[in-house]
Write an enzyme that holds these catalytic residues in place. Structure first.
Site, PDB file in Angstrom:
ATOM      1  N   GLU A  99      32.150  26.415  42.266  1.00  0.00           N
ATOM      2  CA  GLU A  99      30.990  25.702  42.991  1.00  0.00           C
ATOM      3  C   GLU A  99      30.227  24.386  42.257  1.00  0.00           C
ATOM      4  O   GLU A  99      29.120  24.160  41.952  1.00  0.00           O
ATOM      5  CB  GLU A  99      30.059  26.811  43.315  1.00  0.00           C
ATOM      6  CG  GLU A  99      28.844  26.197  44.479  1.00  0.00           C
ATOM      7  CD  GLU A  99      27.798  27.427  44.608  1.00  0.00           C
ATOM      8  OE1 GLU A  99      27.917  28.112  45.280  1.00  0.00           O
ATOM      9  OE2 GLU A  99      26.943  27.010  43.944  1.00  0.00           O
ATOM     10  N   HIS A 111      12.342  39.999  46.505  1.00  0.00           N
ATOM     11  CA  HIS A 111      13.036  39.680  45.288  1.00  0.00           C
ATOM     12  C   HIS A 111      12.321  40.273  44.170  1.00  0.00           C
ATOM     13  O   HIS A 111      10.924  40.495  44.372  1.00  0.00           O
ATOM     14  CB  HIS A 111      12.900  38.210  45.006  1.00  0.00           C
ATOM     15  CG  HIS A 111      13.998  37.469  43.714  1.00  0.00           C
ATOM     16  ND1 HIS A 111      13.572  37.942  42.539  1.00  0.00           N
ATOM     17  CD2 HIS A 111      15.039  37.157  43.712  1.00  0.00           C
ATOM     18  CE1 HIS A 111      14.301  37.433  41.647  1.00  0.00           C
ATOM     19  NE2 HIS A 111      15.457  36.936  42.444  1.00  0.00           N
TER      20      HIS A 111
HETATM   21  C1  UD1 Z   1      17.604  33.432  39.096  1.00  0.00           C
HETATM   22  C2  UD1 Z   1      18.290  32.113  38.858  1.00  0.00           C
HETATM   23  C3  UD1 Z   1      18.254  31.270  40.265  1.00  0.00           C
HETATM   24  C4  UD1 Z   1      19.036  32.248  41.418  1.00  0.00           C
HETATM   25  C5  UD1 Z   1      18.729  33.733  41.339  1.00  0.00           C
HETATM   26  C6  UD1 Z   1      19.425  34.364  42.336  1.00  0.00           C
HETATM   27  C7  UD1 Z   1      17.637  30.679  36.963  1.00  0.00           C
HETATM   28  C8  UD1 Z   1      16.670  30.001  36.119  1.00  0.00           C
HETATM   29  N1  UD1 Z   1      17.346  31.040  38.037  1.00  0.00           N
HETATM   30  O1  UD1 Z   1      16.406  33.382  39.550  1.00  0.00           O
HETATM   31  O2  UD1 Z   1      18.986  29.915  39.939  1.00  0.00           O
HETATM   32  O3  UD1 Z   1      18.938  31.380  42.502  1.00  0.00           O
HETATM   33  O4  UD1 Z   1      18.358  34.089  40.060  1.00  0.00           O
HETATM   34  O5  UD1 Z   1      18.673  35.489  42.803  1.00  0.00           O
HETATM   35  O6  UD1 Z   1      18.669  30.619  36.362  1.00  0.00           O
HETATM   36  N2  UD1 Z   1      14.062  40.615  38.028  1.00  0.00           N
HETATM   37  C9  UD1 Z   1      14.097  42.026  38.000  1.00  0.00           C
HETATM   38  N3  UD1 Z   1      15.175  42.752  37.957  1.00  0.00           N
HETATM   39  C10 UD1 Z   1      16.375  41.998  38.593  1.00  0.00           C
HETATM   40  C11 UD1 Z   1      16.353  40.525  38.507  1.00  0.00           C
HETATM   41  C12 UD1 Z   1      15.020  39.954  38.292  1.00  0.00           C
HETATM   42  O7  UD1 Z   1      13.221  42.763  37.536  1.00  0.00           O
HETATM   43  O8  UD1 Z   1      17.373  42.569  38.756  1.00  0.00           O
HETATM   44  C13 UD1 Z   1      12.565  40.195  37.842  1.00  0.00           C
HETATM   45  C14 UD1 Z   1      12.378  40.041  36.295  1.00  0.00           C
HETATM   46  O9  UD1 Z   1      10.878  40.287  36.002  1.00  0.00           O
HETATM   47  C15 UD1 Z   1      12.798  38.703  35.623  1.00  0.00           C
HETATM   48  C16 UD1 Z   1      12.154  37.825  37.049  1.00  0.00           C
HETATM   49  O10 UD1 Z   1      12.655  38.674  37.928  1.00  0.00           O
HETATM   50  O11 UD1 Z   1      12.254  38.197  34.459  1.00  0.00           O
HETATM   51  C17 UD1 Z   1      12.858  36.475  37.110  1.00  0.00           C
HETATM   52  O12 UD1 Z   1      14.435  36.606  37.018  1.00  0.00           O
HETATM   53  P1  UD1 Z   1      15.161  35.204  36.927  1.00  0.00           P
HETATM   54  O13 UD1 Z   1      16.707  35.491  36.623  1.00  0.00           O
HETATM   55  O14 UD1 Z   1      14.439  34.480  35.821  1.00  0.00           O
HETATM   56  O15 UD1 Z   1      14.732  34.338  37.961  1.00  0.00           O
HETATM   57  P2  UD1 Z   1      15.550  34.344  39.666  1.00  0.00           P
HETATM   58  O16 UD1 Z   1      14.192  34.032  40.450  1.00  0.00           O
HETATM   59  O17 UD1 Z   1      15.839  35.652  39.948  1.00  0.00           O
HETATM   60  N1  UDP Z   2      21.673  39.052  49.086  1.00  0.00           N
HETATM   61  C1  UDP Z   2      21.656  40.419  48.823  1.00  0.00           C
HETATM   62  N2  UDP Z   2      20.670  41.336  49.035  1.00  0.00           N
HETATM   63  C2  UDP Z   2      19.239  40.842  49.374  1.00  0.00           C
HETATM   64  C3  UDP Z   2      19.222  39.207  49.471  1.00  0.00           C
HETATM   65  C4  UDP Z   2      20.336  38.632  49.397  1.00  0.00           C
HETATM   66  O1  UDP Z   2      22.897  41.044  48.823  1.00  0.00           O
HETATM   67  O2  UDP Z   2      18.464  41.602  49.348  1.00  0.00           O
HETATM   68  C5  UDP Z   2      22.797  38.160  48.803  1.00  0.00           C
HETATM   69  C6  UDP Z   2      22.856  37.015  49.968  1.00  0.00           C
HETATM   70  O3  UDP Z   2      23.647  37.397  50.878  1.00  0.00           O
HETATM   71  C7  UDP Z   2      23.716  36.081  48.848  1.00  0.00           C
HETATM   72  C8  UDP Z   2      22.768  36.222  47.834  1.00  0.00           C
HETATM   73  O4  UDP Z   2      22.241  37.449  47.630  1.00  0.00           O
HETATM   74  O5  UDP Z   2      25.124  36.166  48.902  1.00  0.00           O
HETATM   75  C9  UDP Z   2      21.756  35.198  47.526  1.00  0.00           C
HETATM   76  O6  UDP Z   2      21.034  35.259  46.342  1.00  0.00           O
HETATM   77  P1  UDP Z   2      19.797  34.912  45.985  1.00  0.00           P
HETATM   78  O7  UDP Z   2      19.090  34.314  47.369  1.00  0.00           O
HETATM   79  O8  UDP Z   2      19.155  35.808  45.197  1.00  0.00           O
HETATM   80  O9  UDP Z   2      20.272  33.673  45.205  1.00  0.00           O
HETATM   81  P2  UDP Z   2      20.779  31.913  45.327  1.00  0.00           P
HETATM   82  O10 UDP Z   2      21.676  32.076  46.392  1.00  0.00           O
HETATM   83  O11 UDP Z   2      19.322  31.302  46.002  1.00  0.00           O
HETATM   84  O12 UDP Z   2      21.065  31.404  44.385  1.00  0.00           O
END
Ligand code: UD1
Ligand code: UDP
Length: 369
Positions: free
Chosen positions: A112, A240
């Site tokens: 990607e 999320h």
């Molecule tokens: C991250 C990525 C983003 C991606 C997204 C997909 C970065 C900076 N961000 O953002 O590019 O689009 O993942 O979803 O790389 N948390 C939980 N459990 C989980 C996941 C997250 O509790 O399984 C909570 C935690 O408090 C954590 C917070 O979410 O600190 C943020 O997670 P983080 O990976 O930093 O940011 P995302 O918004 O998930």
């Molecule tokens: N997705 C999932 N469960 C959810 C929400 C999203 O499996 O409750 C999937 C969605 O189909 C897509 C991916 O997660 O394939 C997108 O993830 P996210 O939006 O967290 O990250 P981004 O694509 O913005 O990096």
């Protein structure tokens, strides 16, 4: 050939799993940037990782993720001595993984590659992650022509760029196929788990972008509340786990009878929700790619997007986090009619479901074992 896959978030896992399955001896190193949301994907696809760096902390910062990964991954690269490292997309895991491989002079395959919004802070930090991973990588798998063009414009040698389609569409197509025989079970699941009956038009919502935290999310919630109160519609919102998202969403939207705030869904359940949705509102990158494949209109809660193909195809509209604009477009789409028809894509610009096979074949051919 022994590739080592480094990933750590839900979307990276979803987009790398079909590629990992192309190899006999893959090594999987999870950074654990996500925990529950990554575990959901790994268990659904019955994947086992050799390593998990477990870096996630509640409300984590970019500093803790980046530094945490770099400190823990060195020994693993030394022990495994992979022929190449594969990273995907634009997360902080992607950047730290590519940087670590570069420090060890291991070739990096970048899946990607080439997406650009051309705005340093939107999405933040993803646009900069993509730009920084590019010079660290050696082989580029661009999902679209546009992405390949961006790489060429940045001086990447054409001979190292392969246009393959996005692997997200591979995973999506597999799941859609697998679900055909499970409609009844999935309907029963949503009824039993959340009381969702799909007896009206539904809007599916997701949101998590860092640049939308604070005011942006307050506007988004206000727009969803207004849309729910004004229309005969159900809004389904898998929220999320980020506390920056959970707090405003639960505060403003809980207790509204036609808004279903539910936990992040396993991918099969989420694909089913996309299929059942009348349209989707999201700031997600991956969902923007999946929506056209499922012929669903998508309102994108961003000012700019690196997934411009969906906008060009007429399937996506950028509504930002402007309350009025979100309400206006949502209400217009709910009426059906010309806008709805125009935004219901005819074809998917992001891939044909065969990207992983193409990438796997190329890697096996060009990386010496
Ligand atoms: C991250 C990525 C983003 C991606 C997204 C997909 C970065 C900076 N961000 O953002 O590019 O689009 O993942 O979803 O790389 N948390 C939980 N459990 C989980 C996941 C997250 O509790 O399984 C909570 C935690 O408090 C954590 C917070 O979410 O600190 C943020 O997670 P983080 O990976 O930093 O940011 P995302 O918004 O998930
Ligand atoms: N997705 C999932 N469960 C959810 C929400 C999203 O499996 O409750 C999937 C969605 O189909 C897509 C991916 O997660 O394939 C997108 O993830 P996210 O939006 O967290 O990250 P981004 O694509 O913005 O990096």
């Amino acid at each position: 050939m022994k590739p080592l896959f480094i990933f750590g978030t839900r979307p990276e896992a979803l987009k790398l799993i079909p590629l990992i399955k192309q190899f006999k001896n893959p090594v999987i190193c999870l950074t654990g940037q996500h925990k529950e949301m990554l575990a959901q994907v790994m268990s659904l696809f019955k994947m086992k990782a050799g390593y998990d760096l477990k870096v996630m902390k509640k409300d984590q910062t970019l500093f803790s993720i980046t530094a945490g990964i770099l400190l823990k991954i060195e020994k693993i690269l030394e022990k495994e001595k992979p022929d190449c490292v594969i990273v995907q997309g634009d997360t902080t895991t992607t950047l730290a993984g590519a940087l670590a491989a570069f420090y060890k002079k291991i070739p990096v395959g970048y899946v990607e590659a080439g997406l650009r919004s051309f705005d340093k802070y939107r999405p933040f930090p993803e646009e900069m992650n993509r730009k920084l991973v590019t010079p660290l990588a050696d082989i580029y798998f661009a999902p679209t022509k546009e992405a390949a063009k961006n790489l060429i414009n940045e001086g990447i040698n054409k001979k190292n760029i392969y246009m393959t389609g996005n692997t997200s569409i591979d995973t999506l197509m597999l799941m859609v196929q697998e679900q055909k025989s499970r409609e009844k079970a999935l309907l029963n699941f949503f009824k039993a788990a959340y009381g969702i009956e799909f007896d009206k038009k539904t809007i599916l919502v997701t949101g998590h972008r860092r640049e939308n935290f604070g005011k942006g999310f307050l506007n988004i919630c206000a727009a969803l509340k207004e849309t729910a109160l004004k229309n005969d519609v159900d809004i389904i919102y898998p929220v999320h786990l980020n506390p920056q998202v959970q707090k405003p969403v639960n505060k403003i939207l809980s207790g509204i009878k036609n808004i279903y705030l539910i936990p992040p869904q396993e991918y099969d359940k989420f694909v089913f929700l996309m299929q059942k949705a009348y349209f989707i509102i999201t700031d997600s990158g991956g969902v923007q790619e999946e929506a056209p494949s499922l012929k669903k209109p998508v309102l994108v809660m961003r000012e700019v997007t690196e997934r411009k193909e969906g906008v060009a195809a007429g399937n996506a509209v950028l509504v930002g986090t402007d309350r009025k604009k979100i309400v206006k477009f949502a209400s217009a789409l709910l009426k059906g009619g010309a806008l709805y028809k125009k935004m219901t894509a005819k074809k998917n610009p992001y891939g044909d479901g065969k990207a992983s096979k193409k990438i796997g074949d190329i890697l096996k051919k060009i990386i010496p074992a």
